[in-house]
Design a protein around this motif. Structure first.
Motif, PDB file in Angstrom:
ATOM      1  N   ALA A   1      -6.569  -1.224  -4.500  1.00  0.00           N
ATOM      2  CA  ALA A   1      -6.803  -0.071  -4.717  1.00  0.00           C
ATOM      3  C   ALA A   1      -7.936   0.745  -3.563  1.00  0.00           C
ATOM      4  CB  ALA A   1      -7.521  -0.060  -6.052  1.00  0.00           C
ATOM      5  N   GLY A   2      -8.833  -0.118  -3.240  1.00  0.00           N
ATOM      6  CA  GLY A   2      -9.751   0.437  -2.111  1.00  0.00           C
ATOM      7  C   GLY A   2      -9.132   0.958  -0.935  1.00  0.00           C
ATOM      8  N   GLN A   3      -8.217  -0.012  -0.503  1.00  0.00           N
ATOM      9  CA  GLN A   3      -7.219   0.425   0.778  1.00  0.00           C
ATOM     10  C   GLN A   3      -6.411   1.426   0.623  1.00  0.00           C
ATOM     11  OE1 GLN A   3      -5.034  -3.242   1.377  1.00  0.00           O
ATOM     12  NE2 GLN A   3      -7.050  -4.356   2.142  1.00  0.00           N
ATOM     13  N   ASN A   4      -6.205   1.864  -0.529  1.00  0.00           N
ATOM     14  CA  ASN A   4      -5.441   2.732  -0.815  1.00  0.00           C
ATOM     15  C   ASN A   4      -6.088   4.373  -0.686  1.00  0.00           C
ATOM     16  OD1 ASN A   4      -3.076   1.580  -1.145  1.00  0.00           O
ATOM     17  ND2 ASN A   4      -3.274   1.254  -3.405  1.00  0.00           N
ATOM     18  N   VAL A   5      -7.538   4.194  -1.295  1.00  0.00           N
ATOM     19  CA  VAL A   5      -8.421   5.190  -1.241  1.00  0.00           C
ATOM     20  C   VAL A   5      -8.642   5.660   0.413  1.00  0.00           C
ATOM     21  CG1 VAL A   5     -10.937   5.975  -1.797  1.00  0.00           C
ATOM     22  CG2 VAL A   5      -9.298   4.753  -3.448  1.00  0.00           C
ATOM     23  N   GLU A   6      -9.191   4.627   1.049  1.00  0.00           N
ATOM     24  CA  GLU A   6      -9.213   4.718   2.404  1.00  0.00           C
ATOM     25  C   GLU A   6      -8.384   5.518   3.320  1.00  0.00           C
ATOM     26  OE1 GLU A   6     -12.337   4.667   3.690  1.00  0.00           O
ATOM     27  OE2 GLU A   6     -13.264   3.832   1.639  1.00  0.00           O
ATOM     28  N   ALA A   7      -7.311   5.069   2.926  1.00  0.00           N
ATOM     29  CA  ALA A   7      -5.878   5.508   3.820  1.00  0.00           C
ATOM     30  C   ALA A   7      -5.733   6.903   3.098  1.00  0.00           C
ATOM     31  CB  ALA A   7      -4.807   4.557   3.271  1.00  0.00           C
TER      32      ALA A   7
ATOM     33  N   LEU B   1      -0.811  16.428  -2.359  1.00  0.00           N
ATOM     34  CA  LEU B   1      -0.967  14.893  -3.056  1.00  0.00           C
ATOM     35  C   LEU B   1       0.025  14.063  -2.764  1.00  0.00           C
ATOM     36  CD1 LEU B   1      -1.560  16.542  -6.714  1.00  0.00           C
ATOM     37  CD2 LEU B   1      -3.305  15.497  -5.026  1.00  0.00           C
ATOM     38  N   GLY B   2      -0.336  12.943  -2.387  1.00  0.00           N
ATOM     39  CA  GLY B   2       0.463  11.921  -1.863  1.00  0.00           C
ATOM     40  C   GLY B   2       0.835  10.984  -3.080  1.00  0.00           C
TER      41      GLY B   2
END
Length: 243
Positions: A216-222, A239-240
């Motif tokens: 979930a963190g990686q998705n937020v940073e990306a 919105l992706g």
């Protein structure tokens, strides 16, 4: 036909009638035995009466015989005294006494014959009653045994039918139990080879939880980097799939 024969035929007729409609043969046997005992008692009573009558005649004969002797002695005395008329009268009394004595002897002889007949009949009837008593007890015992056997067989027959139903129900329970045991064994075997997965176990797995957080963190940073690039280029953020 003698008295005993008539009594025997009468008893047999009554017993036959009882046997035809008897509900309990033991009661009929007891009735027959009691009737035979009654007949035996009557025969014994007849013997006693005959003996009593004979004894009474014998006593009377002894008295008449004494009277005849006395008349003869009186006749001797009258002749000795020269009184033939008195002697003749005494001898006439003697003749009358002797005639009576002769009749009594005949009656006594007849009573003796009757006594012998009744005594023989009593002996035979006593043996018959004793034999019947033994046979009666054996027959009653056999009847009781047969009756008990019938009751037992009836009870066993009913019990057999009931046990058949019980056995059928027991077989159904045993069959169902075997199926449940087979199912449990199959489930255990599948679990051992890993074909069954307990999805609920992931809820308590720390590693899976940390990996989910990391993803979930990686998705937020990306998504954040993508929004920066879009702002820098003057494009409006969209919105992706990760938002």
């Amino acid at each position: 036909m003698g008295l005993l024969s008539r009594m025997s035929m009468l008893i047999q007729a009554k017993i036959q009638k009882l046997l035809e409609g008897a509900e309990n043969p033991s009661e009929t046997l007891e009735y027959s035995y009691e009737k035979q005992r009654e007949m035996l008692q009557k025969v014994k009573q007849g013997v006693v009466e005959v003996v009593t009558s004979k004894r009474r005649l014998e006593l009377q004969a002894n008295k008449i015989q004494q009277d005849a002797k006395k008349a003869e002695e009186q006749a001797r005395q009258a002749i000795a005294a020269g009184r033939e008329d008195l002697a003749r009268m005494a001898l006439q009394r003697k003749q009358v006494a002797l005639a009576q004595l002769n009749d009594l002897d005949i009656q006594i002889a007849d009573l003796e014959k009757e006594q012998e007949k009744l005594t023989l009949a009593e002996s035979r009837l006593q043996a018959k009653v004793s034999t019947f008593r033994t046979r009666k007890e054996v027959a009653k015992a056999q009847y009781s045994a047969a009756e008990a056997s019938v009751r037992i067989n009836e009870a066993v027959t009913g019990l057999s039918e009931e046990m058949a139903n019980v056995d059928l129900a027991l077989e159904r329970v045993e069959d169902k139990t075997e199926r449940m045991k087979a199912r449990a064994e199959a489930i255990d075997e599948l679990a051992e080879v890993g074909l069954l997965e307990d999805f609920s176990s992931h809820k308590n797995d720390p590693l899976a939880t940390e990996l989910a957080k990391l993803s979930a963190g990686q998705n937020v940073e990306a998504e954040l980097e993508d929004m920066k690039r879009q702002l820098g280029s003057g494009q409006r953020p969209q919105l992706g799939a990760g938002s």
